[in-house]
Design a protein around this motif. Structure first.
Motif, PDB file in Angstrom:
ATOM      1  N   LYS A 176       0.821  -1.212   0.000  1.00 52.93           N
ATOM      2  CA  LYS A 176       0.000   0.000   0.000  1.00 52.93           C
ATOM      3  C   LYS A 176       0.857   1.265   0.000  1.00 52.93           C
ATOM      4  O   LYS A 176       0.437   2.297  -0.531  1.00 52.93           O
ATOM      5  CB  LYS A 176      -0.976  -0.002   1.178  1.00 52.93           C
ATOM      6  CG  LYS A 176      -0.347   0.090   2.556  1.00 52.93           C
ATOM      7  CD  LYS A 176      -1.447   0.077   3.624  1.00 52.93           C
ATOM      8  CE  LYS A 176      -0.867   0.252   5.018  1.00 52.93           C
ATOM      9  NZ  LYS A 176      -1.936   0.155   6.049  1.00 52.93           N
ATOM     10  N   THR A 177       2.064   1.180   0.554  1.00 50.83           N
ATOM     11  CA  THR A 177       2.958   2.343   0.555  1.00 50.83           C
ATOM     12  C   THR A 177       3.454   2.642  -0.848  1.00 50.83           C
ATOM     13  O   THR A 177       3.450   3.797  -1.293  1.00 50.83           O
ATOM     14  CB  THR A 177       4.160   2.091   1.491  1.00 50.83           C
ATOM     15  OG1 THR A 177       3.674   1.830   2.806  1.00 50.83           O
ATOM     16  CG2 THR A 177       5.099   3.288   1.522  1.00 50.83           C
ATOM     17  N   LEU A 178       3.871   1.599  -1.562  1.00 44.70           N
ATOM     18  CA  LEU A 178       4.343   1.793  -2.929  1.00 44.70           C
ATOM     19  C   LEU A 178       3.201   2.241  -3.835  1.00 44.70           C
ATOM     20  O   LEU A 178       3.368   3.127  -4.680  1.00 44.70           O
ATOM     21  CB  LEU A 178       4.962   0.492  -3.456  1.00 44.70           C
ATOM     22  CG  LEU A 178       5.724   0.604  -4.780  1.00 44.70           C
ATOM     23  CD1 LEU A 178       6.891   1.567  -4.678  1.00 44.70           C
ATOM     24  CD2 LEU A 178       6.202  -0.764  -5.257  1.00 44.70           C
ATOM     25  N   LYS A 179       2.032   1.661  -3.642  1.00 42.95           N
ATOM     26  CA  LYS A 179       0.863   2.060  -4.442  1.00 42.95           C
ATOM     27  C   LYS A 179       0.532   3.531  -4.190  1.00 42.95           C
ATOM     28  O   LYS A 179       0.209   4.285  -5.114  1.00 42.95           O
ATOM     29  CB  LYS A 179      -0.331   1.172  -4.106  1.00 42.95           C
ATOM     30  CG  LYS A 179      -1.557   1.463  -4.961  1.00 42.95           C
ATOM     31  CD  LYS A 179      -2.602   0.376  -4.866  1.00 42.95           C
ATOM     32  CE  LYS A 179      -3.723   0.654  -5.853  1.00 42.95           C
ATOM     33  NZ  LYS A 179      -4.517  -0.503  -6.176  1.00 42.95           N
ATOM     34  N   HIS A 180       0.603   3.943  -2.911  1.00 47.62           N
ATOM     35  CA  HIS A 180       0.352   5.345  -2.555  1.00 47.62           C
ATOM     36  C   HIS A 180       1.334   6.273  -3.261  1.00 47.62           C
ATOM     37  O   HIS A 180       0.936   7.306  -3.828  1.00 47.62           O
ATOM     38  CB  HIS A 180       0.467   5.511  -1.034  1.00 47.62           C
ATOM     39  CG  HIS A 180       0.540   6.928  -0.570  1.00 47.62           C
ATOM     40  ND1 HIS A 180      -0.542   7.782  -0.572  1.00 47.62           N
ATOM     41  CD2 HIS A 180       1.605   7.663  -0.109  1.00 47.62           C
ATOM     42  CE1 HIS A 180      -0.166   8.967  -0.115  1.00 47.62           C
ATOM     43  NE2 HIS A 180       1.123   8.925   0.167  1.00 47.62           N
ATOM     44  N   GLN A 209      17.663  -2.537 -15.000  1.00 44.01           N
ATOM     45  CA  GLN A 209      16.480  -3.366 -14.777  1.00 44.01           C
ATOM     46  C   GLN A 209      15.995  -3.218 -13.340  1.00 44.01           C
ATOM     47  O   GLN A 209      16.781  -2.983 -12.428  1.00 44.01           O
ATOM     48  CB  GLN A 209      16.853  -4.828 -15.061  1.00 44.01           C
ATOM     49  CG  GLN A 209      15.702  -5.795 -15.136  1.00 44.01           C
ATOM     50  CD  GLN A 209      16.205  -7.212 -15.402  1.00 44.01           C
ATOM     51  OE1 GLN A 209      16.575  -7.928 -14.487  1.00 44.01           O
ATOM     52  NE2 GLN A 209      16.226  -7.616 -16.677  1.00 44.01           N
ATOM     53  N   VAL A 210      14.680  -3.356 -13.166  1.00 46.40           N
ATOM     54  CA  VAL A 210      14.123  -3.404 -11.819  1.00 46.40           C
ATOM     55  C   VAL A 210      13.209  -4.637 -11.736  1.00 46.40           C
ATOM     56  O   VAL A 210      12.528  -4.974 -12.701  1.00 46.40           O
ATOM     57  CB  VAL A 210      13.349  -2.113 -11.464  1.00 46.40           C
ATOM     58  CG1 VAL A 210      12.133  -1.917 -12.369  1.00 46.40           C
ATOM     59  CG2 VAL A 210      12.923  -2.093 -10.000  1.00 46.40           C
ATOM     60  N   LYS A 211      13.257  -5.316 -10.604  1.00 48.92           N
ATOM     61  CA  LYS A 211      12.416  -6.502 -10.393  1.00 48.92           C
ATOM     62  C   LYS A 211      11.593  -6.271  -9.134  1.00 48.92           C
ATOM     63  O   LYS A 211      12.130  -5.927  -8.084  1.00 48.92           O
ATOM     64  CB  LYS A 211      13.268  -7.768 -10.246  1.00 48.92           C
ATOM     65  CG  LYS A 211      12.411  -9.024 -10.045  1.00 48.92           C
ATOM     66  CD  LYS A 211      13.261 -10.296 -10.040  1.00 48.92           C
ATOM     67  CE  LYS A 211      13.962 -10.497  -8.724  1.00 48.92           C
ATOM     68  NZ  LYS A 211      14.577 -11.828  -8.581  1.00 48.92           N
ATOM     69  N   LEU A 212      10.286  -6.439  -9.256  1.00 47.23           N
ATOM     70  CA  LEU A 212       9.393  -6.310  -8.102  1.00 47.23           C
ATOM     71  C   LEU A 212       8.719  -7.649  -7.846  1.00 47.23           C
ATOM     72  O   LEU A 212       8.152  -8.243  -8.767  1.00 47.23           O
ATOM     73  CB  LEU A 212       8.337  -5.225  -8.352  1.00 47.23           C
ATOM     74  CG  LEU A 212       8.910  -3.808  -8.500  1.00 47.23           C
ATOM     75  CD1 LEU A 212       8.998  -3.438  -9.970  1.00 47.23           C
ATOM     76  CD2 LEU A 212       8.060  -2.786  -7.752  1.00 47.23           C
ATOM     77  N   THR A 213       8.797  -8.108  -6.609  1.00 47.64           N
ATOM     78  CA  THR A 213       8.227  -9.395  -6.228  1.00 47.64           C
ATOM     79  C   THR A 213       7.235  -9.172  -5.093  1.00 47.64           C
ATOM     80  O   THR A 213       7.598  -8.614  -4.055  1.00 47.64           O
ATOM     81  CB  THR A 213       9.325 -10.369  -5.767  1.00 47.64           C
ATOM     82  OG1 THR A 213      10.381 -10.370  -6.741  1.00 47.64           O
ATOM     83  CG2 THR A 213       8.785 -11.771  -5.629  1.00 47.64           C
ATOM     84  N   PHE A 214       5.981  -9.572  -5.299  1.00 49.98           N
ATOM     85  CA  PHE A 214       4.962  -9.418  -4.256  1.00 49.98           C
ATOM     86  C   PHE A 214       3.862 -10.441  -4.490  1.00 49.98           C
ATOM     87  O   PHE A 214       3.559 -10.807  -5.627  1.00 49.98           O
ATOM     88  CB  PHE A 214       4.376  -8.004  -4.245  1.00 49.98           C
ATOM     89  CG  PHE A 214       3.850  -7.520  -5.560  1.00 49.98           C
ATOM     90  CD1 PHE A 214       2.499  -7.555  -5.849  1.00 49.98           C
ATOM     91  CD2 PHE A 214       4.722  -7.007  -6.521  1.00 49.98           C
ATOM     92  CE1 PHE A 214       2.016  -7.089  -7.066  1.00 49.98           C
ATOM     93  CE2 PHE A 214       4.248  -6.543  -7.739  1.00 49.98           C
ATOM     94  CZ  PHE A 214       2.887  -6.584  -8.015  1.00 49.98           C
ATOM     95  N   ALA A 215       3.306 -10.916  -3.366  1.00 47.38           N
ATOM     96  CA  ALA A 215       2.294 -11.986  -3.417  1.00 47.38           C
ATOM     97  C   ALA A 215       2.856 -13.122  -4.270  1.00 47.38           C
ATOM     98  O   ALA A 215       3.966 -13.597  -4.032  1.00 47.38           O
ATOM     99  CB  ALA A 215       0.972 -11.451  -3.957  1.00 47.38           C
ATOM    100  N   LYS A 244      -2.567  -3.336   0.826  1.00 43.29           N
ATOM    101  CA  LYS A 244      -2.253  -4.300   1.887  1.00 43.29           C
ATOM    102  C   LYS A 244      -0.903  -3.962   2.504  1.00 43.29           C
ATOM    103  O   LYS A 244      -0.090  -3.276   1.900  1.00 43.29           O
ATOM    104  CB  LYS A 244      -2.184  -5.725   1.311  1.00 43.29           C
ATOM    105  CG  LYS A 244      -3.506  -6.287   0.814  1.00 43.29           C
ATOM    106  CD  LYS A 244      -3.266  -7.712   0.292  1.00 43.29           C
ATOM    107  CE  LYS A 244      -4.555  -8.390  -0.118  1.00 43.29           C
ATOM    108  NZ  LYS A 244      -4.285  -9.743  -0.662  1.00 43.29           N
ATOM    109  N   ASP A 245      -0.674  -4.510   3.691  1.00 44.93           N
ATOM    110  CA  ASP A 245       0.635  -4.350   4.329  1.00 44.93           C
ATOM    111  C   ASP A 245       1.639  -5.390   3.847  1.00 44.93           C
ATOM    112  O   ASP A 245       2.805  -5.350   4.242  1.00 44.93           O
ATOM    113  CB  ASP A 245       0.493  -4.449   5.854  1.00 44.93           C
ATOM    114  CG  ASP A 245      -0.193  -3.218   6.436  1.00 44.93           C
ATOM    115  OD1 ASP A 245       0.129  -2.101   6.002  1.00 44.93           O
ATOM    116  OD2 ASP A 245      -1.069  -3.386   7.307  1.00 44.93           O
TER     117      ASP A 245
END
Length: 368
Positions: free
Chosen positions: A135-139, A224-230, A212-213
Protein backbone atom coordinates in the motif's frame (compact mmCIF):
# COMPACT_ATOMS: atom_id res chain seq x y z
CA UNK A 1 -2.71 -34.20 -22.19
CA UNK A 2 -4.64 -32.48 -19.42
CA UNK A 3 -2.94 -29.31 -18.12
CA UNK A 4 -5.42 -27.78 -15.73
CA UNK A 5 -8.71 -28.65 -14.10
CA UNK A 6 -10.00 -25.99 -11.73
CA UNK A 7 -12.78 -23.51 -11.02
CA UNK A 8 -13.16 -20.77 -13.64
CA UNK A 9 -12.29 -17.90 -11.29
CA UNK A 10 -9.19 -19.71 -10.00
CA UNK A 11 -7.83 -19.82 -13.57
CA UNK A 12 -9.08 -16.36 -14.46
CA UNK A 13 -7.08 -14.58 -11.75
CA UNK A 14 -3.52 -15.46 -12.95
CA UNK A 15 -4.56 -14.80 -16.55
CA UNK A 16 -5.83 -11.34 -15.64
CA UNK A 17 -2.59 -10.61 -13.79
CA UNK A 18 -0.33 -11.34 -16.78
CA UNK A 19 -2.58 -10.21 -19.65
CA UNK A 20 -2.40 -6.48 -18.95
CA UNK A 21 0.85 -5.92 -20.87
CA UNK A 22 -0.04 -8.14 -23.83
CA UNK A 23 -0.50 -6.07 -26.99
CA UNK A 24 -2.84 -7.23 -29.74
CA UNK A 25 -0.60 -6.01 -32.54
CA UNK A 26 3.11 -6.65 -32.36
CA UNK A 27 6.00 -7.19 -34.76
CA UNK A 28 6.44 -10.61 -33.16
CA UNK A 29 3.11 -12.50 -33.33
CA UNK A 30 4.11 -14.79 -30.45
CA UNK A 31 4.07 -11.78 -28.08
CA UNK A 32 0.26 -11.82 -28.32
CA UNK A 33 0.55 -15.15 -26.47
CA UNK A 34 1.23 -16.06 -22.87
CA UNK A 35 3.63 -18.80 -21.85
CA UNK A 36 1.98 -21.49 -19.73
CA UNK A 37 4.44 -23.84 -18.02
CA UNK A 38 3.22 -26.80 -15.94
CA UNK A 39 5.52 -28.52 -13.46
CA UNK A 40 3.34 -31.10 -11.74
CA UNK A 41 0.68 -29.23 -9.78
CA UNK A 42 2.38 -25.85 -10.17
CA UNK A 43 1.41 -23.86 -13.26
CA UNK A 44 3.20 -20.61 -14.14
CA UNK A 45 1.82 -17.94 -16.47
CA UNK A 46 4.23 -15.51 -18.15
CA UNK A 47 3.72 -12.56 -20.50
CA UNK A 48 6.13 -10.02 -21.96
CA UNK A 49 6.35 -7.18 -24.45
CA UNK A 50 10.20 -7.37 -24.43
CA UNK A 51 10.36 -4.32 -22.10
CA UNK A 52 8.24 -5.68 -19.24
CA UNK A 53 7.68 -9.25 -18.10
CA UNK A 54 5.10 -10.53 -15.59
CA UNK A 55 5.04 -14.01 -14.07
CA UNK A 56 2.57 -15.54 -11.63
CA UNK A 57 2.02 -19.08 -10.34
CA UNK A 58 -0.90 -21.17 -9.14
CA UNK A 59 -1.25 -24.70 -7.74
CA UNK A 60 -3.83 -25.81 -10.30
CA UNK A 61 -1.93 -28.38 -12.39
CA UNK A 62 -3.58 -31.67 -13.31
CA UNK A 63 -1.38 -34.76 -13.27
CA UNK A 64 2.37 -35.05 -12.73
CA UNK A 65 3.53 -34.14 -16.25
CA UNK A 66 5.86 -31.26 -17.08
CA UNK A 67 4.89 -29.37 -20.22
CA UNK A 68 5.01 -25.83 -21.67
CA UNK A 69 3.15 -24.06 -24.47
CA UNK A 70 2.00 -20.60 -25.54
CA UNK A 71 -1.54 -19.54 -26.43
CA UNK A 72 -3.30 -16.28 -27.41
CA UNK A 73 -3.78 -14.33 -24.18
CA UNK A 74 -6.82 -12.25 -25.16
CA UNK A 75 -8.74 -15.14 -26.69
CA UNK A 76 -8.24 -17.38 -23.67
CA UNK A 77 -9.15 -14.53 -21.32
CA UNK A 78 -12.28 -13.63 -23.31
CA UNK A 79 -13.40 -17.27 -23.36
CA UNK A 80 -13.01 -17.64 -19.59
CA UNK A 81 -14.85 -14.38 -18.90
CA UNK A 82 -17.75 -15.51 -21.09
CA UNK A 83 -18.10 -18.92 -19.41
CA UNK A 84 -20.56 -19.45 -16.52
CA UNK A 85 -18.82 -18.85 -13.18
CA UNK A 86 -20.21 -21.97 -11.50
CA UNK A 87 -18.42 -24.56 -13.68
CA UNK A 88 -14.96 -26.12 -13.62
CA UNK A 89 -12.68 -25.47 -16.60
CA UNK A 90 -10.37 -28.05 -18.16
CA UNK A 91 -7.39 -27.09 -20.34
CA UNK A 92 -5.93 -29.85 -22.51
CA UNK A 93 -3.04 -29.87 -24.98
CA UNK A 94 -3.18 -32.17 -28.01
CA UNK A 95 -1.34 -31.88 -31.35
CA UNK A 96 -0.34 -28.24 -30.94
CA UNK A 97 -3.95 -27.27 -30.08
CA UNK A 98 -5.24 -26.23 -26.69
CA UNK A 99 -8.81 -27.17 -25.87
CA UNK A 100 -10.90 -25.32 -23.31
CA UNK A 101 -13.83 -27.28 -21.88
CA UNK A 102 -16.46 -26.17 -19.41
CA UNK A 103 -19.87 -27.78 -19.06
CA UNK A 104 -21.08 -28.27 -22.63
CA UNK A 105 -18.82 -25.55 -24.07
CA UNK A 106 -15.77 -26.52 -26.15
CA UNK A 107 -13.10 -24.30 -27.69
CA UNK A 108 -9.96 -25.18 -29.65
CA UNK A 109 -7.08 -22.70 -29.79
CA UNK A 110 -3.89 -22.68 -31.81
CA UNK A 111 -0.61 -22.77 -29.85
CA UNK A 112 2.98 -21.81 -30.63
CA UNK A 113 6.05 -23.59 -29.28
CA UNK A 114 7.25 -22.50 -25.84
CA UNK A 115 10.88 -22.59 -27.06
CA UNK A 116 10.14 -19.68 -29.42
CA UNK A 117 8.84 -17.42 -26.66
CA UNK A 118 11.29 -14.52 -25.99
CA UNK A 119 11.58 -14.13 -22.21
CA UNK A 120 13.41 -11.20 -20.61
CA UNK A 121 16.88 -12.10 -19.29
CA UNK A 122 17.10 -11.37 -15.58
CA UNK A 123 20.02 -9.22 -14.41
CA UNK A 124 22.86 -11.22 -12.87
CA UNK A 125 23.58 -8.64 -10.18
CA UNK A 126 21.25 -6.27 -8.32
CA UNK A 127 22.80 -3.17 -6.72
CA UNK A 128 20.10 -2.61 -4.13
CA UNK A 129 17.12 -4.35 -2.58
CA UNK A 130 14.28 -2.46 -0.87
CA UNK A 131 11.23 -3.81 0.96
CA UNK A 132 8.05 -1.74 1.23
CA UNK A 133 4.43 -2.52 2.09
CA UNK A 134 2.30 -2.83 -1.06
CA UNK A 135 0.00 0.00 0.00
CA UNK A 136 2.96 2.34 0.56
CA UNK A 137 4.34 1.79 -2.93
CA UNK A 138 0.86 2.06 -4.44
CA UNK A 139 0.35 5.35 -2.55
CA UNK A 140 3.63 6.74 -3.93
CA UNK A 141 2.68 5.89 -7.51
CA UNK A 142 -0.89 7.17 -7.13
CA UNK A 143 0.28 10.54 -5.86
CA UNK A 144 2.50 11.35 -8.86
CA UNK A 145 1.56 9.14 -11.84
CA UNK A 146 -0.67 11.73 -13.54
CA UNK A 147 2.34 14.01 -14.13
CA UNK A 148 4.26 11.48 -16.26
CA UNK A 149 4.81 12.50 -19.88
CA UNK A 150 3.31 10.51 -22.75
CA UNK A 151 5.51 9.84 -25.79
CA UNK A 152 7.69 12.88 -25.11
CA UNK A 153 10.82 13.21 -27.24
CA UNK A 154 12.65 13.62 -23.92
CA UNK A 155 12.27 9.90 -23.26
CA UNK A 156 13.46 10.18 -19.63
CA UNK A 157 10.19 12.04 -18.83
CA UNK A 158 8.07 9.07 -20.02
CA UNK A 159 8.28 7.40 -16.65
CA UNK A 160 8.59 7.90 -12.93
CA UNK A 161 11.74 8.64 -10.95
CA UNK A 162 12.07 6.40 -7.89
CA UNK A 163 14.69 7.56 -5.39
CA UNK A 164 15.83 5.52 -2.41
CA UNK A 165 17.81 7.74 -0.04
CA UNK A 166 18.49 6.80 3.58
CA UNK A 167 15.09 6.23 5.18
CA UNK A 168 13.21 8.10 2.45
CA UNK A 169 11.64 6.60 -0.65
CA UNK A 170 10.68 9.34 -3.14
CA UNK A 171 8.61 9.26 -6.33
CA UNK A 172 8.75 12.14 -8.84
CA UNK A 173 7.05 12.60 -12.21
CA UNK A 174 7.06 15.53 -14.63
CA UNK A 175 6.06 16.26 -18.22
CA UNK A 176 7.93 19.57 -18.33
CA UNK A 177 4.80 21.62 -17.53
CA UNK A 178 4.05 20.30 -14.03
CA UNK A 179 5.85 18.16 -11.48
CA UNK A 180 4.51 15.92 -8.71
CA UNK A 181 6.67 14.84 -5.74
CA UNK A 182 5.80 12.42 -2.95
CA UNK A 183 7.94 10.80 -0.27
CA UNK A 184 7.45 8.23 2.47
CA UNK A 185 9.69 7.32 5.36
CA UNK A 186 10.59 3.69 5.96
CA UNK A 187 12.17 1.92 8.93
CA UNK A 188 15.21 0.57 7.09
CA UNK A 189 18.05 2.74 5.81
CA UNK A 190 19.32 2.39 2.24
CA UNK A 191 22.19 3.87 0.23
CA UNK A 192 21.03 6.38 -2.40
CA UNK A 193 19.77 4.94 -5.70
CA UNK A 194 17.81 6.61 -8.50
CA UNK A 195 15.98 4.79 -11.30
CA UNK A 196 13.45 5.85 -13.94
CA UNK A 197 10.68 3.27 -14.28
CA UNK A 198 8.80 3.35 -17.62
CA UNK A 199 5.24 4.69 -17.78
CA UNK A 200 3.75 1.37 -18.90
CA UNK A 201 5.32 -0.44 -15.94
CA UNK A 202 3.94 2.11 -13.46
CA UNK A 203 0.41 1.84 -14.88
CA UNK A 204 0.63 -1.95 -14.68
CA UNK A 205 1.89 -1.85 -11.09
CA UNK A 206 -0.96 0.45 -10.08
CA UNK A 207 -3.32 -2.22 -11.38
CA UNK A 208 -1.54 -5.10 -9.62
CA UNK A 209 -0.59 -3.60 -6.25
CA UNK A 210 -3.19 -3.84 -3.49
CA UNK A 211 -3.90 -1.75 -0.38
CA UNK A 212 -2.25 -4.30 1.89
CA UNK A 213 0.64 -4.35 4.33
CA UNK A 214 2.11 -7.36 2.50
CA UNK A 215 5.67 -6.59 1.37
CA UNK A 216 7.00 -5.76 -2.08
CA UNK A 217 10.65 -6.53 -2.69
CA UNK A 218 12.24 -4.09 -5.16
CA UNK A 219 15.55 -5.27 -6.62
CA UNK A 220 17.43 -2.61 -8.60
CA UNK A 221 20.07 -3.36 -11.23
CA UNK A 222 21.84 -1.01 -13.66
CA UNK A 223 19.27 -1.39 -16.42
CA UNK A 224 16.48 -3.37 -14.78
CA UNK A 225 14.12 -3.40 -11.82
CA UNK A 226 12.42 -6.50 -10.39
CA UNK A 227 9.39 -6.31 -8.10
CA UNK A 228 8.23 -9.39 -6.23
CA UNK A 229 4.96 -9.42 -4.26
CA UNK A 230 2.29 -11.99 -3.42
CA UNK A 231 2.65 -14.61 -6.18
CA UNK A 232 3.71 -12.05 -8.81
CA UNK A 233 7.14 -11.25 -10.24
CA UNK A 234 7.45 -8.21 -12.53
CA UNK A 235 10.70 -7.44 -14.36
CA UNK A 236 11.05 -4.17 -16.26
CA UNK A 237 13.74 -2.41 -18.21
CA UNK A 238 14.63 1.02 -16.87
CA UNK A 239 14.59 4.28 -18.82
CA UNK A 240 18.10 5.52 -19.47
CA UNK A 241 18.86 9.21 -19.18
CA UNK A 242 19.22 11.98 -16.60
CA UNK A 243 16.03 13.02 -14.85
CA UNK A 244 15.70 16.80 -14.18
CA UNK A 245 16.88 18.02 -10.77
CA UNK A 246 13.49 18.19 -9.06
CA UNK A 247 14.87 20.05 -6.03
CA UNK A 248 15.66 23.04 -8.26
CA UNK A 249 12.16 22.99 -9.76
CA UNK A 250 10.25 23.05 -6.45
CA UNK A 251 9.82 26.72 -5.37
CA UNK A 252 10.89 27.76 -1.90
CA UNK A 253 10.13 30.82 0.17
CA UNK A 254 6.98 32.09 -1.58
CA UNK A 255 5.32 34.69 0.67
CA UNK A 256 1.95 34.73 -1.13
CA UNK A 257 0.06 31.66 0.06
CA UNK A 258 -3.40 30.68 1.19
CA UNK A 259 -5.38 27.57 2.16
CA UNK A 260 -8.82 26.67 0.82
CA UNK A 261 -11.14 23.68 0.52
CA UNK A 262 -10.03 21.16 -2.11
CA UNK A 263 -13.59 20.19 -3.06
CA UNK A 264 -14.71 23.84 -3.40
CA UNK A 265 -11.76 24.70 -5.65
CA UNK A 266 -12.24 21.52 -7.68
CA UNK A 267 -15.94 22.26 -8.35
CA UNK A 268 -15.21 25.89 -9.32
CA UNK A 269 -12.47 24.84 -11.75
CA UNK A 270 -14.70 22.13 -13.26
CA UNK A 271 -17.41 24.71 -13.95
CA UNK A 272 -14.94 27.23 -15.38
CA UNK A 273 -13.43 24.50 -17.60
CA UNK A 274 -16.77 24.13 -19.40
CA UNK A 275 -16.09 27.44 -21.19
CA UNK A 276 -12.59 26.49 -22.32
CA UNK A 277 -11.94 24.95 -25.74
CA UNK A 278 -10.37 21.55 -26.41
CA UNK A 279 -7.29 23.19 -27.92
CA UNK A 280 -6.88 25.87 -25.27
CA UNK A 281 -7.57 24.77 -21.70
CA UNK A 282 -6.48 28.00 -20.04
CA UNK A 283 -8.11 29.66 -17.03
CA UNK A 284 -7.14 32.93 -15.34
CA UNK A 285 -6.83 33.03 -11.59
CA UNK A 286 -6.99 36.54 -10.10
CA UNK A 287 -5.96 36.48 -6.45
CA UNK A 288 -6.56 39.60 -4.34
CA UNK A 289 -6.85 40.02 -0.56
CA UNK A 290 -9.89 37.98 0.52
CA UNK A 291 -10.80 36.70 -2.96
CA UNK A 292 -9.84 34.26 -5.71
CA UNK A 293 -11.54 34.71 -9.08
CA UNK A 294 -11.40 31.99 -11.76
CA UNK A 295 -12.12 33.26 -15.28
CA UNK A 296 -12.39 31.44 -18.60
CA UNK A 297 -13.40 32.39 -22.16
CA UNK A 298 -13.53 30.70 -25.55
CA UNK A 299 -13.42 31.63 -29.25
CA UNK A 300 -17.18 32.31 -29.26
CA UNK A 301 -16.68 35.08 -26.68
CA UNK A 302 -18.48 33.01 -24.04
CA UNK A 303 -17.32 33.50 -20.46
CA UNK A 304 -17.36 31.93 -17.03
CA UNK A 305 -16.45 33.49 -13.69
CA UNK A 306 -16.20 31.79 -10.32
CA UNK A 307 -15.34 33.57 -7.08
CA UNK A 308 -14.10 31.97 -3.89
CA UNK A 309 -13.58 33.76 -0.57
CA UNK A 310 -10.10 33.08 0.81
CA UNK A 311 -8.15 34.06 3.90
CA UNK A 312 -5.41 35.95 2.09
CA UNK A 313 -3.65 39.26 2.61
CA UNK A 314 -0.76 39.07 0.14
CA UNK A 315 -0.01 40.69 -3.21
CA UNK A 316 -2.44 40.88 -6.12
CA UNK A 317 -1.56 38.05 -8.52
CA UNK A 318 -3.10 37.55 -11.98
CA UNK A 319 -1.92 34.20 -13.32
CA UNK A 320 -3.03 31.69 -15.99
CA UNK A 321 -2.97 27.89 -15.83
CA UNK A 322 -3.87 24.89 -17.93
CA UNK A 323 -7.02 23.90 -16.04
CA UNK A 324 -6.41 20.18 -16.73
CA UNK A 325 -3.19 20.31 -14.68
CA UNK A 326 -5.08 21.73 -11.69
CA UNK A 327 -7.99 19.29 -12.04
CA UNK A 328 -5.58 16.33 -12.22
CA UNK A 329 -4.02 17.03 -8.85
CA UNK A 330 -7.26 18.03 -7.08
CA UNK A 331 -9.05 14.91 -8.32
CA UNK A 332 -6.16 12.76 -7.14
CA UNK A 333 -5.78 14.18 -3.63
CA UNK A 334 -8.03 12.94 -0.83
CA UNK A 335 -7.36 15.74 1.69
CA UNK A 336 -9.97 18.30 2.74
CA UNK A 337 -7.80 21.38 2.15
CA UNK A 338 -4.92 22.42 -0.10
CA UNK A 339 -2.37 25.20 0.22
CA UNK A 340 -1.43 27.29 -2.80
CA UNK A 341 1.79 29.32 -2.80
CA UNK A 342 2.51 31.89 -5.52
CA UNK A 343 5.33 34.21 -6.57
CA UNK A 344 4.10 36.37 -9.43
CA UNK A 345 2.23 35.86 -12.72
CA UNK A 346 5.36 34.43 -14.39
CA UNK A 347 6.38 32.03 -11.62
CA UNK A 348 5.30 28.44 -11.02
CA UNK A 349 2.64 27.77 -8.39
CA UNK A 350 3.21 25.30 -5.57
CA UNK A 351 0.29 23.18 -4.32
CA UNK A 352 0.78 21.28 -1.06
CA UNK A 353 -1.26 19.63 1.69
CA UNK A 354 -1.41 21.71 4.91
CA UNK A 355 0.90 20.40 7.64
CA UNK A 356 2.30 17.74 5.31
CA UNK A 357 5.73 18.12 3.71
CA UNK A 358 5.56 14.75 1.94
CA UNK A 359 3.64 15.94 -1.15
CA UNK A 360 4.41 18.81 -3.52
CA UNK A 361 2.91 19.73 -6.88
CA UNK A 362 4.46 22.40 -9.08
CA UNK A 363 2.56 23.79 -12.06
CA UNK A 364 3.94 26.29 -14.55
CA UNK A 365 1.83 29.30 -15.54
CA UNK A 366 0.53 29.82 -19.08
CA UNK A 367 -0.01 33.05 -20.99
CA UNK A 368 -3.68 33.96 -21.43
Amino acid sequence: MQLVKTHRDTLLRPLQIVSGIVERRHTLPILANILIRKDGEQVSFLSTDIEVQITTKAEIGSGGDNVATTVAARKLLDILRALPDDNDVVLKLDNKRMSVQSGKSRFSLQTLAAEEFPTVAQAEHFNASVNLPQKTLKHLFNMVHFSMAQQDIRYYLNGLLLVVDGKNVIAVATDGHRLAYCQVEVEQEFPRHEVIIPRKTIIELQRLLEDKDDPVQIDIANNQVKLTFADIELISKLVEGKFPDFNRVIPKGYKNNFTLGREQLLRSLQRAAIMTSDKFKGVRCVITPGSMQILSTNADQEEAMEEIEIDYGGDNVDIGFNVSYLLDVLNNLKCEQVNIALGDSNSSALITIPDNADFKYVVMPMRI
